[in-house]
Design an enzyme around this catalytic site. Structure first.
Site, short mmCIF file in Angstrom:
data_model
loop_
_atom_site.label_atom_id
_atom_site.label_comp_id
_atom_site.label_asym_id
_atom_site.label_seq_id
_atom_site.Cartn_x
_atom_site.Cartn_y
_atom_site.Cartn_z
CG ASN A 196 29.88 4.51 84.80
OD1 ASN A 196 29.14 5.42 84.40
ND2 ASN A 196 30.68 3.95 84.11
CE LYS A 212 29.74 0.87 82.46
NZ LYS A 212 30.57 -0.34 82.01
CG HIS A 247 34.57 4.62 81.79
ND1 HIS A 247 34.21 3.47 80.74
CD2 HIS A 247 33.93 3.94 82.66
CE1 HIS A 247 33.77 2.18 81.31
NE2 HIS A 247 33.63 2.40 82.81
CD GLU A 289 31.78 1.35 79.18
OE1 GLU A 289 31.14 2.14 79.38
OE2 GLU A 289 31.96 0.14 79.73
CD GLU A 330 36.32 1.60 86.04
OE1 GLU A 330 35.46 1.14 86.80
OE2 GLU A 330 36.07 1.86 85.00
N GLY A 355 32.31 -5.13 83.15
CA GLY A 355 31.11 -5.52 82.49
C GLY A 355 31.24 -7.13 81.77
CB SER A 410 33.06 -7.76 87.21
OG SER A 410 32.92 -7.68 85.79
C1 PEP Z 1 32.61 0.55 85.11
O1 PEP Z 1 32.19 0.70 83.58
O2 PEP Z 1 32.93 1.42 85.45
C2 PEP Z 1 32.36 -0.79 85.47
C3 PEP Z 1 33.15 -1.11 86.64
O3 PEP Z 1 31.69 -1.62 84.97
P1 PEP Z 1 31.23 -3.09 85.72
O4 PEP Z 1 30.98 -2.81 87.06
O5 PEP Z 1 29.85 -3.31 85.00
O6 PEP Z 1 32.25 -3.91 85.55
#
Ligand code: PEP
Length: 249
Positions: A9, A11, A94, A96, A166, A172, A212
């Site tokens: 992803n 972003k 997501h 966000e 998630e 992040g 992460s």
């Molecule tokens: C995400 O935004 O879907 C995600 C898992 O980000 P990160 O791997 O940076 O934590």
């Protein structure tokens, strides 16, 4: 249990002018991976991403779509537009977008149904905040998110949906859920799907972990029986890291 899928992803990162070369790099680096490899890119990067991935094992996804077919929705992008470009996957709900763009369980359901109707594979994101985890309501919240996302979706269609667990506190932040924490929730999601559909159908779903995930923790997370891949943010922006994750499946 489901098919292993590792999806990046991006972003709001990378420029359209960088995309073709970067996707080519991903194609090379991920050769021989034992999973489906997907790059989900910003809308403006989709065309060069699709060009670079043409005829390879890498699939391209979008990060959102609108639930209506067409009309007066300035700035929005429809499922037909994505399909016309050659997009195969789309991230829906997501955290966000839930936080900054008014995405709700209801719009997640509408978007999931639209994606399925048009032949896109939805990657539906669910997850709890740190406050919700500490209050002990993680599984209650996830059950609501899943039930609402799958409202009015048949078992046959539902199995095409990829679910990404998630935890918001792990996205992040560099704070990964432990493999046991992730497995507990992913296993719980499979039980919810067994209740909604059937035990046998629940085994066919791909349930990813995201938050992460990196080359150092991917193998342990994906070795768990209910974790069938990952949704990768930061680590998907460096081809070598992303490829190391796809090779951990
Ligand atoms: C995400 O935004 O879907 C995600 C898992 O980000 P990160 O791997 O940076 O934590």
């Amino acid at each position: 249990m489901g098919k292993y899928i590792v999806a990046g992803n991006w972003k709001m990162n990378k420029l359209p002018s960088e995309t073709y070369d970067y996707v080519k790099e991903v194609v090379e680096a991920t050769k021989g991976s034992n999973c489906e490899v997907v790059c989900c890119t910003p809308y403006v990067c989709l065309a060069p991403a699709i060009e670079a991935a043409k005829g390879t094992h890498v699939k391209i996804g979008a990060e959102n779509l609108h639930f209506e077919d067409k009309g007066a929705y300035t700035g929005e992008v429809s499922a037909d537009m994505l399909v016309d470009l050659g997009v195969q996957y789309v991230i829906i709900g997501h955290s966000e977008r839930r936080e900054y763009n008014n995405e709700t369980d209801e719009t997640v359901n509408l978007k999931t149904k639209k994606a399925l109707e048009k032949g896109l594979i939805p990657i539906v994101c669910v997850g709890e905040s740190l406050e919700q985890r500490e209050a002990g309501i993680t599984m209650d919240l996830i059950a609501i998110q899943i039930k609402k996302a799958f409202a009015d979706i048949s078992a046959e269609d539902a199995k095409k949906v990829v679910i990404a667990y998630e935890p918001i506190w792990a996205i992040g932040t560099g704070k990964t859920a432990t493999s046991d924490q992730a497995e507990e929730v992913c296993g719980g999601i499979r039980k919810i799907l067994a209740d909604l559909y059937c035990e046998k159908c629940s085994l066919e779903f791909t349930i990813q972990y995201g938050g992460s995930m990196n080359p150092g923790n991917a193998a342990e997370l994906m070795a768990k029986p209910n974790i069938d891949g990952g949704l990768i943010g930061g680590a998907s922006l460096v081809a070598e890291n992303f490829a190391a994750i796809t090779k951990s499946c």
